[in-house]
Design a protein around this motif. Structure first.
Motif, mmCIF file in Angstrom:
data_model
loop_
_atom_site.group_PDB
_atom_site.id
_atom_site.type_symbol
_atom_site.label_atom_id
_atom_site.label_comp_id
_atom_site.label_asym_id
_atom_site.label_seq_id
_atom_site.Cartn_x
_atom_site.Cartn_y
_atom_site.Cartn_z
ATOM 1 N N LEU A 6 5.565 -3.963 -6.878
ATOM 2 C CA LEU A 6 6.199 -2.747 -7.369
ATOM 3 C C LEU A 6 7.662 -3.041 -7.695
ATOM 4 N N LEU A 7 8.001 -2.966 -8.978
ATOM 5 C CA LEU A 7 9.374 -3.207 -9.431
ATOM 6 C C LEU A 7 9.926 -4.520 -8.873
ATOM 7 N N THR A 8 9.232 -5.604 -9.148
ATOM 8 C CA THR A 8 9.586 -6.883 -8.531
ATOM 9 C C THR A 8 10.987 -7.353 -8.893
ATOM 10 N N SER A 9 11.427 -7.119 -10.121
ATOM 11 C CA SER A 9 12.772 -7.572 -10.478
ATOM 12 C C SER A 9 13.839 -6.780 -9.727
ATOM 13 N N VAL A 10 13.601 -5.490 -9.522
ATOM 14 C CA VAL A 10 14.547 -4.665 -8.762
ATOM 15 C C VAL A 10 14.538 -5.090 -7.298
ATOM 16 N N ALA A 11 13.358 -5.336 -6.753
ATOM 17 C CA ALA A 11 13.260 -5.752 -5.351
ATOM 18 C C ALA A 11 13.918 -7.119 -5.144
ATOM 19 N N ALA A 12 13.711 -8.047 -6.086
ATOM 20 C CA ALA A 12 14.335 -9.365 -5.969
ATOM 21 C C ALA A 12 15.853 -9.261 -6.053
ATOM 22 N N ALA A 13 16.360 -8.414 -6.940
ATOM 23 C CA ALA A 13 17.806 -8.223 -7.045
ATOM 24 C C ALA A 13 18.358 -7.593 -5.768
ATOM 25 N N GLY A 14 17.603 -6.664 -5.190
ATOM 26 C CA GLY A 14 18.024 -6.052 -3.928
ATOM 27 C C GLY A 14 18.077 -7.055 -2.795
ATOM 28 N N LEU A 15 17.096 -7.940 -2.733
ATOM 29 C CA LEU A 15 17.113 -8.971 -1.695
ATOM 30 C C LEU A 15 18.260 -9.949 -1.912
ATOM 31 N N ALA A 16 18.540 -10.297 -3.167
ATOM 32 C CA ALA A 16 19.669 -11.184 -3.452
ATOM 33 C C ALA A 16 20.985 -10.526 -3.026
ATOM 34 N N ALA A 17 21.121 -9.234 -3.290
ATOM 35 C CA ALA A 17 22.330 -8.520 -2.875
ATOM 36 C C ALA A 17 22.437 -8.464 -1.352
ATOM 37 N N THR A 18 21.317 -8.261 -0.684
ATOM 38 C CA THR A 18 21.321 -8.236 0.780
ATOM 39 C C THR A 18 21.729 -9.590 1.342
ATOM 40 N N MET A 19 21.233 -10.668 0.747
ATOM 41 C CA MET A 19 21.599 -12.005 1.209
ATOM 42 C C MET A 19 23.081 -12.303 0.944
ATOM 43 N N PHE A 20 23.605 -11.772 -0.169
ATOM 44 C CA PHE A 20 25.037 -11.942 -0.450
ATOM 45 C C PHE A 20 25.876 -11.261 0.626
ATOM 46 N N VAL A 21 25.487 -10.049 1.006
ATOM 47 C CA VAL A 21 26.207 -9.336 2.054
ATOM 48 C C VAL A 21 26.080 -10.080 3.381
ATOM 49 N N ALA A 22 24.895 -10.616 3.660
ATOM 50 C CA ALA A 22 24.699 -11.369 4.903
ATOM 51 C C ALA A 22 25.583 -12.617 4.918
ATOM 52 N N PHE A 23 25.679 -13.294 3.781
ATOM 53 C CA PHE A 23 26.527 -14.488 3.717
ATOM 54 C C PHE A 23 27.992 -14.120 3.895
ATOM 55 N N SER A 24 28.413 -13.017 3.288
ATOM 56 C CA SER A 24 29.812 -12.612 3.439
ATOM 57 C C SER A 24 30.101 -12.167 4.872
ATOM 58 N N ALA A 25 29.098 -11.609 5.551
ATOM 59 C CA ALA A 25 29.282 -11.234 6.957
ATOM 60 C C ALA A 25 29.405 -12.468 7.844
ATOM 61 N N LEU A 26 28.790 -13.584 7.421
ATOM 62 C CA LEU A 26 28.933 -14.823 8.193
ATOM 63 C C LEU A 26 30.377 -15.288 8.221
ATOM 64 N N GLY A 27 31.123 -14.953 7.172
ATOM 65 C CA GLY A 27 32.524 -15.342 7.128
ATOM 66 C C GLY A 27 33.355 -14.692 8.212
ATOM 67 N N THR A 28 32.873 -13.591 8.781
ATOM 68 C CA THR A 28 33.614 -12.927 9.851
ATOM 69 C C THR A 28 33.303 -13.521 11.217
ATOM 70 N N ALA A 29 32.247 -14.311 11.305
ATOM 71 C CA ALA A 29 31.889 -14.929 12.590
ATOM 72 C C ALA A 29 32.676 -16.226 12.763
ATOM 73 N N ASP A 30 33.325 -16.384 13.891
ATOM 74 C CA ASP A 30 34.136 -17.577 14.129
ATOM 75 C C ASP A 30 33.280 -18.828 14.269
ATOM 76 N N ASP A 31 32.035 -18.691 14.724
ATOM 77 C CA ASP A 31 31.193 -19.852 14.975
ATOM 78 C C ASP A 31 30.723 -20.532 13.694
ATOM 79 N N LEU A 32 30.630 -19.787 12.582
ATOM 80 C CA LEU A 32 30.034 -20.344 11.371
ATOM 81 C C LEU A 32 31.041 -20.555 10.247
ATOM 82 N N ASP A 33 32.305 -20.582 10.558
ATOM 83 C CA ASP A 33 33.311 -20.846 9.534
ATOM 84 C C ASP A 33 33.345 -22.332 9.199
ATOM 85 N N GLY A 34 33.797 -22.626 8.023
ATOM 86 C CA GLY A 34 34.036 -24.011 7.640
ATOM 87 C C GLY A 34 32.773 -24.775 7.315
ATOM 88 N N TRP A 35 32.673 -25.970 7.877
ATOM 89 C CA TRP A 35 31.610 -26.896 7.513
ATOM 90 C C TRP A 35 30.225 -26.442 7.967
#
Length: 88
Positions: free
Chosen positions: A28-57
């Motif tokens: 059901l609306l696979t392109s919309v669902a895929a774009a939504g998952l990509a956006a969710t993963m982008f937010v998750a990656f940006s949230a990793l930047g706030t964690a001290d354990d996963l900064d840098g390398w």
């Protein structure tokens, strides 16, 4: 709300991933669902930047490993589309 609410973010993200995953599975609306998952993963990656354990390398290594796995999956499973051939 001055402070970022991690618990609310986690609950909304989990619900979003489940709903969009069901949309992908059902076709059901696979392109919309895929774009939504990509956006969710982008937010998750940006949230990793706030964690001290996963900064840098460490964070860069996680992203790099994900890209390597994605390219390996494409290399193994991608097939050139067949056009103009009637099914037997």
């Amino acid at each position: 709300m001055d402070e970022f609410d991690f618990a609310l973010n986690a609950k909304l993200s989990a619900g979003n991933e489940i709903a969009l995953g069901l949309g992908l599975i059902s076709g059901l609306l696979t392109s919309v669902a895929a774009a939504g998952l990509a956006a969710t993963m982008f937010v998750a990656f940006s949230a990793l930047g706030t964690a001290d354990d996963l900064d840098g390398w460490v964070g860069a290594g996680i992203v790099g490993a994900g890209l390597v796995v994605a390219f390996l999956q494409l290399a193994v499973f991608w097939r050139k589309p067949v056009t103009g051939e009637s099914p037997s």
